[in-house]
Write a protein that holds these residues in place. Structure first.
Motif, PDB file in Angstrom:
ATOM      1  N   LEU A   1       0.818  -1.214   0.000  1.00 26.94           N
ATOM      2  CA  LEU A   1       0.000   0.000   0.000  1.00 26.94           C
ATOM      3  C   LEU A   1       0.849   1.261   0.000  1.00 26.94           C
ATOM      4  CD1 LEU A   1      -2.707  -0.939   2.677  1.00 26.94           C
ATOM      5  CD2 LEU A   1      -2.843  -1.243   0.208  1.00 26.94           C
ATOM      6  N   SER A   2       2.170   1.108  -0.151  1.00 27.63           N
ATOM      7  CA  SER A   2       3.055   2.260   0.004  1.00 27.63           C
ATOM      8  C   SER A   2       2.886   3.285  -1.109  1.00 27.63           C
ATOM      9  CB  SER A   2       4.508   1.793   0.063  1.00 27.63           C
ATOM     10  OG  SER A   2       4.885   1.143  -1.148  1.00 27.63           O
ATOM     11  N   LYS A   3       2.369   2.877  -2.267  1.00 28.29           N
ATOM     12  CA  LYS A   3       2.185   3.818  -3.368  1.00 28.29           C
ATOM     13  C   LYS A   3       0.823   4.514  -3.333  1.00 28.29           C
ATOM     14  CE  LYS A   3       6.139   2.818  -5.337  1.00 28.29           C
ATOM     15  NZ  LYS A   3       6.609   1.779  -4.407  1.00 28.29           N
ATOM     16  N   VAL A   4      -0.032   4.093  -2.413  1.00 26.82           N
ATOM     17  CA  VAL A   4      -1.362   4.699  -2.295  1.00 26.82           C
ATOM     18  C   VAL A   4      -1.230   6.048  -1.588  1.00 26.82           C
ATOM     19  CG1 VAL A   4      -3.678   4.438  -1.335  1.00 26.82           C
ATOM     20  CG2 VAL A   4      -2.447   2.438  -2.217  1.00 26.82           C
ATOM     21  N   MET A   5      -1.958   7.046  -2.078  1.00 33.70           N
ATOM     22  CA  MET A   5      -2.016   8.331  -1.395  1.00 33.70           C
ATOM     23  C   MET A   5      -3.279   8.356  -0.534  1.00 33.70           C
ATOM     24  SD  MET A   5      -1.981  12.222  -2.864  1.00 33.70           S
ATOM     25  CE  MET A   5      -1.862  13.605  -1.721  1.00 33.70           C
ATOM     26  N   PHE A   6      -3.095   8.229   0.781  1.00 34.67           N
ATOM     27  CA  PHE A   6      -4.221   8.197   1.708  1.00 34.67           C
ATOM     28  C   PHE A   6      -4.569   9.608   2.148  1.00 34.67           C
ATOM     29  CE2 PHE A   6      -2.683   3.841   2.243  1.00 34.67           C
ATOM     30  CZ  PHE A   6      -3.875   3.143   2.157  1.00 34.67           C
ATOM     31  N   ILE A   7      -5.869   9.913   2.118  1.00 25.70           N
ATOM     32  CA  ILE A   7      -6.377  11.190   2.609  1.00 25.70           C
ATOM     33  C   ILE A   7      -7.506  10.877   3.584  1.00 25.70           C
ATOM     34  CG2 ILE A   7      -7.486  13.367   2.025  1.00 25.70           C
ATOM     35  CD1 ILE A   7      -6.215  13.212  -0.712  1.00 25.70           C
ATOM     36  N   ALA A   8      -7.345  11.265   4.818  1.00 27.00           N
ATOM     37  CA  ALA A   8      -8.385  11.076   5.824  1.00 27.00           C
ATOM     38  C   ALA A   8      -9.114  12.391   6.048  1.00 27.00           C
ATOM     39  CB  ALA A   8      -7.785  10.566   7.129  1.00 27.00           C
ATOM     40  N   THR A   9     -10.367  12.312   6.450  1.00 25.53           N
ATOM     41  CA  THR A   9     -11.123  13.515   6.796  1.00 25.53           C
ATOM     42  C   THR A   9     -11.664  13.363   8.208  1.00 25.53           C
ATOM     43  OG1 THR A   9     -13.294  12.767   6.022  1.00 25.53           O
ATOM     44  CG2 THR A   9     -11.810  13.751   4.389  1.00 25.53           C
ATOM     45  N   ALA A  10     -11.772  14.457   8.917  1.00 23.22           N
ATOM     46  CA  ALA A  10     -12.263  14.436  10.293  1.00 23.22           C
ATOM     47  C   ALA A  10     -12.834  15.799  10.634  1.00 23.22           C
ATOM     48  CB  ALA A  10     -11.141  14.072  11.262  1.00 23.22           C
ATOM     49  N   ASN A  11     -13.844  15.791  11.488  1.00 19.35           N
ATOM     50  CA  ASN A  11     -14.374  17.044  12.033  1.00 19.35           C
ATOM     51  C   ASN A  11     -13.679  17.407  13.331  1.00 19.35           C
ATOM     52  OD1 ASN A  11     -17.475  15.748  10.941  1.00 19.35           O
ATOM     53  ND2 ASN A  11     -16.411  17.450   9.970  1.00 19.35           N
ATOM     54  N   VAL A  12     -13.337  16.384  14.124  1.00 13.02           N
ATOM     55  CA  VAL A  12     -12.728  16.589  15.433  1.00 13.02           C
ATOM     56  C   VAL A  12     -11.487  15.720  15.526  1.00 13.02           C
ATOM     57  CG1 VAL A  12     -13.089  16.553  17.928  1.00 13.02           C
ATOM     58  CG2 VAL A  12     -15.016  16.958  16.407  1.00 13.02           C
ATOM     59  N   LEU A  13     -10.394  16.271  16.004  1.00  8.09           N
ATOM     60  CA  LEU A  13      -9.163  15.491  16.154  1.00  8.09           C
ATOM     61  C   LEU A  13      -9.073  14.816  17.519  1.00  8.09           C
ATOM     62  CD1 LEU A  13      -6.565  17.928  14.533  1.00  8.09           C
ATOM     63  CD2 LEU A  13      -7.630  15.909  13.503  1.00  8.09           C
ATOM     64  N   ASP A  14      -9.821  15.307  18.495  1.00  8.70           N
ATOM     65  CA  ASP A  14      -9.696  14.775  19.852  1.00  8.70           C
ATOM     66  C   ASP A  14     -10.115  13.310  19.937  1.00  8.70           C
ATOM     67  OD1 ASP A  14      -8.858  17.266  20.563  1.00  8.70           O
ATOM     68  OD2 ASP A  14     -10.788  17.919  21.381  1.00  8.70           O
ATOM     69  N   THR A  15     -11.059  12.877  19.112  1.00  3.85           N
ATOM     70  CA  THR A  15     -11.545  11.499  19.191  1.00  3.85           C
ATOM     71  C   THR A  15     -10.661  10.513  18.423  1.00  3.85           C
ATOM     72  OG1 THR A  15     -12.984  11.904  17.288  1.00  3.85           O
ATOM     73  CG2 THR A  15     -13.925  12.253  19.461  1.00  3.85           C
ATOM     74  N   ILE A  16      -9.674  11.020  17.701  1.00  2.00           N
ATOM     75  CA  ILE A  16      -8.751  10.131  16.981  1.00  2.00           C
ATOM     76  C   ILE A  16      -7.652   9.722  17.949  1.00  2.00           C
ATOM     77  CG2 ILE A  16      -7.212   9.905  15.004  1.00  2.00           C
ATOM     78  CD1 ILE A  16      -8.722  12.162  13.650  1.00  2.00           C
ATOM     79  N   PRO A  17      -7.419   8.407  18.129  1.00  7.30           N
ATOM     80  CA  PRO A  17      -6.363   7.974  19.050  1.00  7.30           C
ATOM     81  C   PRO A  17      -5.015   8.597  18.680  1.00  7.30           C
ATOM     82  CG  PRO A  17      -7.723   6.109  18.381  1.00  7.30           C
ATOM     83  CD  PRO A  17      -8.140   7.276  17.541  1.00  7.30           C
ATOM     84  N   ALA A  18      -4.224   8.907  19.706  1.00  8.60           N
ATOM     85  CA  ALA A  18      -2.940   9.592  19.489  1.00  8.60           C
ATOM     86  C   ALA A  18      -2.006   8.823  18.545  1.00  8.60           C
ATOM     87  CB  ALA A  18      -2.268   9.847  20.836  1.00  8.60           C
ATOM     88  N   PRO A  19      -1.865   7.484  18.664  1.00 14.20           N
ATOM     89  CA  PRO A  19      -0.970   6.787  17.719  1.00 14.20           C
ATOM     90  C   PRO A  19      -1.400   6.937  16.263  1.00 14.20           C
ATOM     91  CG  PRO A  19      -1.472   5.381  19.598  1.00 14.20           C
ATOM     92  CD  PRO A  19      -2.382   6.560  19.682  1.00 14.20           C
TER      93      PRO A  19
END
Length: 791
Positions: free
Chosen positions: A476-494
């Motif tokens: 998957l190293s050639k894939v360009m991943f784009i994530a979307t989020a409204n709030v960053l606090d609920t995303i685990p720190a790692p």
């Protein structure tokens, strides 16, 4: 059931009458000296049996050479063989449905002459056909050889009883032995008729001997094949046994199966066309071998074919060519989205580095911002600018780890996870892959999907991503991943640590106007069947919709309101009221109804005790009013407005600071002895929390106790300490944009947040005044206006 007389049972060698009733048969199953049961159906056969039983009980059985086209078709003499068998009826039984069951005994062969009659049944002229027998040395040798061969047949055949061997020995007449053997061998109807027509016993012996030798060869071959198939065979797998037997037969006959058209070869061809990794190739070969030895009706067969189909459908080494023209990419991004300069700059940087270093790993970007600012649509624009395929999966509400990693093949209906499924749909190994709503992933007893995403989004690991269903690694190293989020606090720190965060704070009113003109109005006009010649809306009308009907960071509600205006225009034109509709400021209220937002900042802060604060929410920045009131009491403090613990602590800190610094703030030091204080934050149905309202609460308290109102054009944010320090807070850009939308002209910020103004659009900064404070006395001095007189 009529009984037949005993004399009829023992008739042997009786001369045949001149004519006999004939029963047509498809093949000869009756020979002289044999006793067999026969079932006759139909009215014609009933009449035949009635005549036979009432006369001499003799009937002839004659085989067709050519059967009639239909059961009731005409019958002629040419359709039958010449030689038949005369038989005597020994017993007759009538069943409940009217069918006749006869027990008959073959008497002698006969030759058929002309048919005397055809109705109601066939009656033909017959004459006996006696067999010729010479008891010489050759006949005896043939008899001995035939008995010896028949013993082999009995031993090899699983269907013949052992008593058959003694029966063979007990038959002395060679003709009778041949007739009996004809009934137990596998012979065609023509071969049986040939034995019946052979009146020379010696000729008949030669014929039977050939058939017996053929039977021995077939039985020996079947025994040999059975021994070959049984090696390594599980006795419970009947389908597998039959399949192996078929292969062994084809091999023995020298007829190899046409495997080029088989499903196994089709999978092998498809897999050969793919550039599989060595691990995947080994797994595919192993499953192909299993599939080749498995019957299609086996349940495991479909599991293997589904797995091989997935392996053959994935884009192992299939990449789309990147469009590394920076100018063209910039033009595409500008055409699709207005603003968002930071994101566009990052994409162009990626393309520039990719152009210089084609082997670089794909970045992991996270577009964070309120709803409606274009995060998802931006992913499509990025894919178009790069010339890549675009795939999107929504992670909102996903709680099962198997959604990411897939299910193991041991489960019924197992499939790969969403990552592998989306790559199959994309058809390339380097698409732009959007992980939508990554902040809304949940966790329960089925696992934590965010933990599974760690491997997906880690450039140091995702070159060997392992899906539970595939059980082989995928790059998957050639894939360009784009994530979307409204709030960053609920995303685990790692997980958050593995992504590069790009903030999309929202749009200014001017930017919304440009977006509406370039994108929203043309799109809604097209969706409602309108054109530029029959519908238009003025900039002033759009501005009014932005300011008085929508107060949001994005443009989603703005597009809905524009859609409502387009529906009004479509109805007006469809009803024939007008050929062209132009919507201006004056028509907005009539189309959309009363204004939903009223600028009341000045009104609400016109009395002492009310201050305007700035807050950050998942949907963007917002303003809030904090009200303070005093009432007779004993120094109590009441907090309302559904406040969180942190916000309550800020209120307590503000009260303590005012009491401790009453002289500095010019507040009555004994205000708390005879008064209770009440701090309220309106919009009580909405939970509120955070330390950034501390400055606003203290300002509202000082405004109340000094009877000085707060500047109606001013809003503020910041955390306070008991020592009066103003500490920095987050979400500065979102808060300033919210203040700008609400018509605020002045903003007080903590001194340490001054650097955050670099992210604020220039148009906003130029239209507002900013004051930076390090201590609360600076805030109070700047925020409060002259005291109100008490009359």
């Amino acid at each position: 059931m009529p009984e037949l007389d005993e004399q009829s049972r023992e008739r042997r060698g009786t001369a045949l009458p001149a004519t006999l009733p004939i029963v047509p048969v498809t093949q000869v199953n009756l020979f002289p000296r044999m006793v067999i049961p026969v079932v006759l159906e139909g009215k014609k056969h009933r009449e035949l049996v009635d005549e036979v039983v009432n006369t001499n009980k003799l009937v002839g059985f004659l085989a067709y050479k050519e059967e009639p086209a239909t059961p009731d078709g005409p019958e002629t003499r040419d359709m039958f063989h010449k030689t038949g068998v005369a038989a005597q009826v020994l017993r007759m039984i009538t069943s409940e449905n009217g069918d006749l069951s006869l027990v008959i005994q073959g008497l002698t062969r006969f030759h058929t002459g002309d048919f005397v009659s055809l109705e109601p049944f066939i009656k033909a002229r017959v004459e006996m056909a006696p067999e010729t027998h010479v008891d010489d040395v050759e006949t005896k040798a043939l008899m001995s050889n035939l008995r010896s061969e028949l013993r082999k047949v009995v031993k090899l055949s699983p269907n013949l009883p052992e008593e058959m061997e003694s029966l063979i020995t007990s038959v002395p007449e060679p003709g009778a032995l041949c007739d009996m053997v004809s009934t137990i061998l596998s012979m065609s109807p023509e071969e049986r008729q040939g034995v019946l027509a052979a009146l020379d016993v010696k000729e008949r012996l030669h014929m039977i001997r050939e058939f017996v030798n053929r039977e021995i060869q077939v039985l020996e071959l079947g025994s040999k094949l059975q021994n070959q198939v049984k090696e390594g065979l599980d006795k419970t797998q009947r389908e597998y046994y039959l399949r192996q037997q078929l292969k062994a037969i084809q091999k023995e006959l020298g007829e190899e199966a046409d495997e080029t058209q088989s499903e196994v070869e089709e999978f092998r061809r498809r897999l050969d066309e793919k550039k599989l990794t060595e691990q995947a190739r080994q797994e595919a070969d192993r499953e192909l071998k299993r599939l080749a030895n498995m019957h299609p009706s086996s349940s495991e067969y479909h599991v293997i074919t589904t797995y091989l189909d997935w392996l053959a459908s994935l884009p192992w080494e299939e990449y789309s060519e990147d469009q590394l023209d920076i100018k063209n990419a910039r033009a595409i991004l500008e055409a699709d989205h207005h603003g968002l300069e930071k994101v566009k700059k990052r994409i162009l940087e990626y393309l520039a580095v990719r152009k210089l270093n084609p082997d670089m790993k794909g970045p992991i970007l996270c577009l964070a911002g309120p709803p409606g600012v274009g995060k998802t649509s931006l992913g499509r624009s990025i894919a178009r600018a790069m010339g890549r395929e675009f795939v999107r999966i929504s992670l909102g509400g996903v709680r099962d780890e198997a959604e990411i990693r897939g299910h193991r093949r041991t489960y019924v209906g197992a499939l790969p996870g969403r990552i592998i499924q989306s790559l199959r749909r994309a058809g390339t190994a380097n698409p732009v892959f959007m992980l939508d709503e990554v902040d809304k992933v949940g966790a329960d007893f089925r696992g934590d999907p965010t933990s599974a995403l760690l491997e997906v989004l880690d450039p140091e690991q995702n070159f060997s991503f392992s899906d539970h269903y595939l059980d082989v690694t995928f790059d998957l190293s050639k894939v360009m991943f784009i994530a979307t989020a409204n709030v960053l606090d609920t995303i685990p720190a790692p997980l958050r640590d593995r992504m590069e965060i790009l903030h999309l704070p929202g749009y200014t009113a001017n930017e919304k106007l440009k977006i509406a003109k370039r994108y929203l109005v043309p799109r809604q006009r097209k969706e409602h069947g309108l054109t530029g010649s029959d519908f238009s809306i003025t900039d002033a009308a759009v501005t009014k919709v932005i300011e008085r009907y929508t107060r949001e960071a994005g443009v989603r509600n703005l597009e809905r309101e524009i859609g409502s205006i387009c529906r009004y225009a479509a109805r007006t034109i469809a009803e024939g009221e007008a050929e062209r509709v132009s919507v201006g400021v004056k028509k907005i209220n009539a189309v959309l109804g009363p204004e939903k937002i009223t600028p009341d900042t000045a009104l609400r802060t016109s009395v002492p005790g009310v201050a305007t604060g700035l807050a950050w929410t998942p949907t963007g920045g917002d303003i809030l009013f904090i009200e303070a009131s005093a009432m007779p009491g004993k120094g109590g403090l009441v907090l309302t407005g559904q406040l969180g613990d942190v916000m309550k602590e800020s209120a307590l800190a503000a009260v303590s600071y005012v009491r401790a610094n009453a002289d500095l703030l010019k507040v009555d030091p004994d205000f708390h002895k005879e008064n209770d204080l009440h701090i309220h934050v309106p919009a009580g149905a909405i939970p509120k929390d955070g330390p950034s309202a501390g400055v606003t609460m203290l300002t509202a308290l000082v405004s109340l106790l000094t009877n000085r109102s707060v500047d109606p054009e001013m809003a503020m944010t910041g955390e306070i300490t008991l020592r009066g320090m103003v500490l920095p807070v987050g979400g500065i850009k979102e808060k300033i944009l919210a203040a700008h939308r609400a018509g605020i002209k002045k903003v007080i910020l903590p001194k340490q947040n001054e650097r955050d103004l670099a992210d604020v659009p220039k148009a906003v900064k130029n239209s507002m005044e900013f004051y930076f404070a390090e201590r609360m006395d600076q805030v109070v001095k700047r925020a409060l206006v002259k005291p109100k007189s008490n009359k």
